[in-house]
Design a protein around this motif. Structure first.
Motif, PDB file in Angstrom:
ATOM      1  N   GLY A 127      -5.749  10.647 -13.082  1.00  0.00           N
ATOM      2  CA  GLY A 127      -5.332  10.691 -11.818  1.00  0.00           C
ATOM      3  C   GLY A 127      -6.132   9.743 -11.052  1.00  0.00           C
ATOM      4  O   GLY A 127      -7.203   9.009 -11.068  1.00  0.00           O
ATOM      5  N   ILE A 128      -5.619   9.820  -9.786  1.00  0.00           N
ATOM      6  CA  ILE A 128      -6.185   8.684  -8.560  1.00  0.00           C
ATOM      7  C   ILE A 128      -6.621   9.684  -7.336  1.00  0.00           C
ATOM      8  O   ILE A 128      -5.681  10.319  -6.870  1.00  0.00           O
ATOM      9  CB  ILE A 128      -5.138   7.740  -8.062  1.00  0.00           C
ATOM     10  CG1 ILE A 128      -4.659   6.653  -9.352  1.00  0.00           C
ATOM     11  CG2 ILE A 128      -5.451   6.799  -7.067  1.00  0.00           C
ATOM     12  CD1 ILE A 128      -5.696   5.902  -9.826  1.00  0.00           C
ATOM     13  N   GLY A 129      -7.644   9.624  -7.182  1.00  0.00           N
ATOM     14  CA  GLY A 129      -8.252  10.481  -6.016  1.00  0.00           C
ATOM     15  C   GLY A 129      -8.199   9.671  -4.816  1.00  0.00           C
ATOM     16  O   GLY A 129      -8.599   8.487  -4.618  1.00  0.00           O
ATOM     17  N   LEU A 132       4.537   9.639  -0.873  1.00  0.00           N
ATOM     18  CA  LEU A 132       4.536   9.771  -2.046  1.00  0.00           C
ATOM     19  C   LEU A 132       5.819  10.381  -2.942  1.00  0.00           C
ATOM     20  O   LEU A 132       6.307   9.755  -3.932  1.00  0.00           O
ATOM     21  CB  LEU A 132       3.125  10.267  -2.837  1.00  0.00           C
ATOM     22  CG  LEU A 132       2.143   9.730  -2.456  1.00  0.00           C
ATOM     23  CD1 LEU A 132       0.896  10.258  -3.176  1.00  0.00           C
ATOM     24  CD2 LEU A 132       1.846   8.246  -2.849  1.00  0.00           C
ATOM     25  N   ALA A 133       6.474  11.212  -2.351  1.00  0.00           N
ATOM     26  CA  ALA A 133       7.807  11.738  -2.929  1.00  0.00           C
ATOM     27  C   ALA A 133       8.689  10.725  -2.838  1.00  0.00           C
ATOM     28  O   ALA A 133       9.633  10.292  -3.683  1.00  0.00           O
ATOM     29  CB  ALA A 133       8.128  12.903  -2.039  1.00  0.00           C
ATOM     30  N   GLY A 134       8.394   9.626  -1.683  1.00  0.00           N
ATOM     31  CA  GLY A 134       9.597   8.704  -1.376  1.00  0.00           C
ATOM     32  C   GLY A 134       9.591   7.829  -2.852  1.00  0.00           C
ATOM     33  O   GLY A 134      10.568   6.952  -3.169  1.00  0.00           O
ATOM     34  N   VAL A 135       8.274   7.689  -3.385  1.00  0.00           N
ATOM     35  CA  VAL A 135       8.181   6.715  -4.784  1.00  0.00           C
ATOM     36  C   VAL A 135       8.245   7.784  -5.963  1.00  0.00           C
ATOM     37  O   VAL A 135       7.715   7.089  -6.952  1.00  0.00           O
ATOM     38  CB  VAL A 135       7.116   5.705  -4.520  1.00  0.00           C
ATOM     39  CG1 VAL A 135       7.229   4.882  -3.271  1.00  0.00           C
ATOM     40  CG2 VAL A 135       5.768   6.431  -4.601  1.00  0.00           C
ATOM     41  N   GLY A 147       0.933   3.128   3.906  1.00  0.00           N
ATOM     42  CA  GLY A 147       1.946   2.128   3.182  1.00  0.00           C
ATOM     43  C   GLY A 147       1.346   1.065   2.154  1.00  0.00           C
ATOM     44  O   GLY A 147       1.980   0.901   1.191  1.00  0.00           O
ATOM     45  N   ALA A 148       0.246   0.803   2.396  1.00  0.00           N
ATOM     46  CA  ALA A 148      -0.572   0.043   1.277  1.00  0.00           C
ATOM     47  C   ALA A 148      -0.825   0.863   0.043  1.00  0.00           C
ATOM     48  O   ALA A 148      -0.369   0.303  -0.949  1.00  0.00           O
ATOM     49  CB  ALA A 148      -2.010  -0.557   1.698  1.00  0.00           C
ATOM     50  N   LEU A 149      -1.237   2.038   0.175  1.00  0.00           N
ATOM     51  CA  LEU A 149      -1.629   2.957  -0.996  1.00  0.00           C
ATOM     52  C   LEU A 149      -0.126   3.223  -1.695  1.00  0.00           C
ATOM     53  O   LEU A 149      -0.051   3.173  -2.853  1.00  0.00           O
ATOM     54  CB  LEU A 149      -1.675   4.280  -0.445  1.00  0.00           C
ATOM     55  CG  LEU A 149      -2.201   5.215  -1.528  1.00  0.00           C
ATOM     56  CD1 LEU A 149      -3.349   5.017  -2.372  1.00  0.00           C
ATOM     57  CD2 LEU A 149      -2.524   6.550  -0.842  1.00  0.00           C
ATOM     58  N   THR A 150       0.917   3.656  -0.827  1.00  0.00           N
ATOM     59  CA  THR A 150       2.246   3.695  -1.463  1.00  0.00           C
ATOM     60  C   THR A 150       2.778   2.559  -2.261  1.00  0.00           C
ATOM     61  O   THR A 150       3.320   2.682  -3.264  1.00  0.00           O
ATOM     62  CB  THR A 150       3.296   4.438  -0.183  1.00  0.00           C
ATOM     63  OG1 THR A 150       2.482   5.105   0.628  1.00  0.00           O
ATOM     64  CG2 THR A 150       4.413   4.789  -0.943  1.00  0.00           C
ATOM     65  N   GLY A 151       2.678   1.385  -1.519  1.00  0.00           N
ATOM     66  CA  GLY A 151       3.264   0.075  -2.434  1.00  0.00           C
ATOM     67  C   GLY A 151       2.404  -0.057  -3.732  1.00  0.00           C
ATOM     68  O   GLY A 151       3.206  -0.568  -4.644  1.00  0.00           O
ATOM     69  N   LEU A 152       1.062   0.166  -3.613  1.00  0.00           N
ATOM     70  CA  LEU A 152       0.333  -0.111  -4.735  1.00  0.00           C
ATOM     71  C   LEU A 152       0.859   0.943  -5.976  1.00  0.00           C
ATOM     72  O   LEU A 152       1.198   0.859  -7.196  1.00  0.00           O
ATOM     73  CB  LEU A 152      -1.168   0.434  -4.628  1.00  0.00           C
ATOM     74  CG  LEU A 152      -1.996   0.557  -5.960  1.00  0.00           C
ATOM     75  CD1 LEU A 152      -2.585  -0.695  -6.242  1.00  0.00           C
ATOM     76  CD2 LEU A 152      -3.521   1.444  -5.505  1.00  0.00           C
ATOM     77  N   LEU A 153       1.002   2.492  -5.602  1.00  0.00           N
ATOM     78  CA  LEU A 153       1.378   3.224  -6.544  1.00  0.00           C
ATOM     79  C   LEU A 153       2.701   3.174  -7.109  1.00  0.00           C
ATOM     80  O   LEU A 153       3.311   3.431  -8.323  1.00  0.00           O
ATOM     81  CB  LEU A 153       1.047   4.888  -6.003  1.00  0.00           C
ATOM     82  CG  LEU A 153      -0.179   4.860  -5.603  1.00  0.00           C
ATOM     83  CD1 LEU A 153      -0.375   6.205  -5.010  1.00  0.00           C
ATOM     84  CD2 LEU A 153      -1.052   5.317  -7.220  1.00  0.00           C
ATOM     85  N   ALA A 154       3.526   2.653  -6.210  1.00  0.00           N
ATOM     86  CA  ALA A 154       5.316   2.544  -6.698  1.00  0.00           C
ATOM     87  C   ALA A 154       5.315   1.488  -7.631  1.00  0.00           C
ATOM     88  O   ALA A 154       6.051   1.641  -8.610  1.00  0.00           O
ATOM     89  CB  ALA A 154       5.854   1.810  -5.302  1.00  0.00           C
ATOM     90  N   GLU A 159      -8.516  -4.844  -5.994  1.00  0.00           N
ATOM     91  CA  GLU A 159      -8.278  -6.201  -5.766  1.00  0.00           C
ATOM     92  C   GLU A 159      -7.598  -6.225  -4.325  1.00  0.00           C
ATOM     93  O   GLU A 159      -7.315  -7.304  -3.638  1.00  0.00           O
ATOM     94  CB  GLU A 159      -7.425  -6.694  -6.989  1.00  0.00           C
ATOM     95  CG  GLU A 159      -7.965  -7.126  -8.275  1.00  0.00           C
ATOM     96  CD  GLU A 159      -6.937  -7.511  -9.070  1.00  0.00           C
ATOM     97  OE1 GLU A 159      -7.706  -8.459  -9.971  1.00  0.00           O
ATOM     98  OE2 GLU A 159      -5.936  -7.109  -9.167  1.00  0.00           O
ATOM     99  N   ARG A 160      -6.745  -5.227  -4.113  1.00  0.00           N
ATOM    100  CA  ARG A 160      -6.089  -5.385  -2.622  1.00  0.00           C
ATOM    101  C   ARG A 160      -6.779  -4.786  -1.463  1.00  0.00           C
ATOM    102  O   ARG A 160      -6.352  -4.448  -0.441  1.00  0.00           O
ATOM    103  CB  ARG A 160      -4.583  -4.429  -2.885  1.00  0.00           C
ATOM    104  CG  ARG A 160      -3.866  -5.064  -3.915  1.00  0.00           C
ATOM    105  CD  ARG A 160      -2.504  -4.417  -4.000  1.00  0.00           C
ATOM    106  NE  ARG A 160      -1.635  -4.729  -4.931  1.00  0.00           N
ATOM    107  CZ  ARG A 160      -0.483  -4.145  -5.141  1.00  0.00           C
ATOM    108  NH1 ARG A 160       0.280  -3.090  -4.409  1.00  0.00           N
ATOM    109  NH2 ARG A 160       0.604  -4.573  -6.223  1.00  0.00           N
ATOM    110  N   GLY A 161      -8.180  -4.431  -1.941  1.00  0.00           N
ATOM    111  CA  GLY A 161      -9.028  -3.800  -0.736  1.00  0.00           C
ATOM    112  C   GLY A 161      -8.645  -2.478  -0.523  1.00  0.00           C
ATOM    113  O   GLY A 161      -8.859  -2.107   0.652  1.00  0.00           O
TER     114      GLY A 161
END
Ligand code: PLP
Length: 488
Positions: free
Chosen positions: A458-460, A401-404, A476-483, A435-437
């Motif tokens: 917040g997102i838990g 998450l720091a990466g994004v 990876g999927a979570l980071t992509g979503l939040l980014a 939507e992205r599962g």
């Protein structure tokens, strides 16, 4: 929204209810004929949730539509306010609705997913769950199957026949003895086997306490598990929320509520992840002693602290005023229904009286197995292994998450993290995740209906939940979503 349909197979109380909503909002609330009186509340809540979802999906409630305040809707539908507010919270957390302080709850932009032209069924199909960051679960693959089998075999081989008779409501002495030592050693809890009452879970402990030694006004953290609040309410308590900040519950504000009891998650506030500060720990114990109030400590994930600054149980500071509760739901599995409470000596008899003559729910065989698991050292080994694995997962989450450009606040502990996002984006992110599962949970789901929102949304993220083999991909999927949402 203009369409009005009334279920003609009268008598149908739900159709009547839908009719009463008139032009404001048509809801197709189907009764569940199989539901008994006990299940009716949950059934109504589900029916309302489904009715609102399908009204949004059908475009009968287009994006931006303001819903009636939950109090009015509750009155119109003849439902408890708590039921309607819980439904709104759920739909906000899922991204169907949005709520902004001081304005109406509205249907979120993009909440309706119109069917693709060549796929008429697509709008109602639930996307497959592909990356599970649900809150509240340890990694199912880490369950120590062999240790559990060995402990069961040993316990069943050695236990006397009386274990298979109806059990005393206190629960088996073997486990009360083992827990006395374990809780003292790992959490600093000051108790004895006669002060421990065994049950199935933290939830069942709260239900029992609400029926016995807790009543009147009960204070809770402004954000917490809704079903814990509901358990207290079912017992007759009036539950009031108290603000939390980065030091946990604001005890000055608790003192002004006139509460006779308070429910706290002091070691790792759920869901924000902060710890109750040392000064406030002292203050709340002092308040309880001065006013004769009771503190209920939910120590749900106390074993999982990763930063070498373990905080002992609050109970250690005030064994005369704190009822300490815990269970196996985080440390082992929520599928093993085993929990406990350690109460001040003078409260034990009234609590036991509320259980009746026998243990009604908890498995005595599981109590014996757990006692053996603890006494043999296998439980400690499991905790150490799990702690290492979850620490590595949390570190990976923090780094990714720091990466994004996102931070993970709260102490390094537990099985979940709450990632701050703008209030306005919380619902949209949860919905996009759906939507992205990707299963994540919006913080607003946990807000007491009478509490102010926290400064940010917040997102838990339950980082314990994914399987070890898929964790990197899931992350990876979570980071992509939040980014996609950072810095917008
Ligand atoms: C805040 C909190 N308390 C307690 C628990 C344990 O729940 P139970 O023992 O009722 O299964 C959980 C687990 O999800 C939790 O999140």
């Amino acid at each position: 929204m203009a369409e009005k349909r009334v279920n003609s197979t009268a008598p149908d109380p739900w159709a009547e209810v839908a009719e009463r909503l008139g032009a404001d909002l048509f809801l197709d609330l189907q009764p569940d004929p199989a539901a008994g009186a006990r299940g009716r509340g949950a059934t109504r809540r589900r029916a309302l949730t489904e009715a609102l979802r399908s009204a949004i999906l059908d475009d009968r409630l287009p994006a931006g539509t303001a819903l009636p305040p939950y109090r009015s809707l509750a009155a119109d539908l003849g439902l408890a306010r708590g039921t309607v507010s819980a439904v709104y919270s759920e739909l906000i957390a899922e991204g169907w609705l949005t709520a902004r302080q001081g304005s109406a709850t509205r249907v979120a932009d993009g909440a309706a997913r119109p069917p693709a032209v060549d796929d008429p069924g697509a709008s109602t199909a639930r996307p497959a769950l592909r990356h599970d960051f649900s809150l509240g679960r340890p990694c199912a693959g880490m369950f120590p199957r062999n240790d559990w089998i060995r402990a069961t075999r040993r316990a069943l081989t050695e236990t006397p026949d009386d274990a298979f008779a109806p059990a005393h409501p206190r629960g088996r002495a073997e486990l009360r003895g083992a827990l006395t030592g374990y809780l003292a050693r790992t959490r600093g809890v000051r108790t004895g086997p006669d002060q421990i009452v065994l049950g199935t879970s933290v939830l069942s402990a709260l239900e029992l306490l609400a029926r016995t030694v807790i009543d009147g006004v009960v204070a809770v953290e402004s954000h917490g598990l809704p079903f814990h609040r509901h358990a207290l309410e079912r017992g007759g308590a009036r539950v009031v929320p108290v603000r939390i900040d980065s030091d946990g519950m604001v005890i000055d504000e608790l003192e002004r509520t006139g509460a006779t009891a308070v429910l706290l998650t002091p070691s790792h506030q759920f869901p924000t992840g902060v710890a109750l500060s040392p000064a406030r720990r002292m203050q709340v114990v002092d308040w309880a002693r001065r006013t004769g109030a009771v503190i209920v400590e939910d120590d749900y994930d106390g074993e999982f602290r990763y930063d070498r600054e373990p905080v002992g149980a609050l109970q250690a500071l005030g064994p005369d005023v704190v009822i300490h509760t815990g269970s196996l739901s985080k440390s082992l599995s929520p599928a093993v229904r085993a929990g406990w409470l350690a109460a001040p000596a003078h409260l034990v008899e009234p609590i036991l009286a509320g259980k009746g003559l026998r243990e009604a729910d908890a498995s005595i065989v599981d109590q014996l197995t757990l006692a053996e698991l603890i006494d043999s050292g296998a439980y400690d080994r499991h905790i150490r292994r799990s702690r290492q694995a979850y620490r590595a997962r949390r570190d990976a989450l923090v780094k990714a998450l720091a990466g994004v450009g996102l931070e993970v606040p709260g102490i390094a502990a537990g099985l979940h993290a709450l990632i701050p996002v703008a209030h306005a984006e919380e619902g949209a992110i949860v919905h996009r995740a759906y939507e992205r599962g990707i299963a994540v949970t919006g913080q607003s789901l946990f807000r007491h209906p009478d509490a102010d929102p926290l400064p940010s949304g917040g997102i838990g993220v339950g980082f314990g939940t994914p399987a070890a083999s898929t964790f990197s991909t899931d992350l990876g999927a979570l980071t992509g979503l939040l980014a996609d949402y950072v810095g917008r």
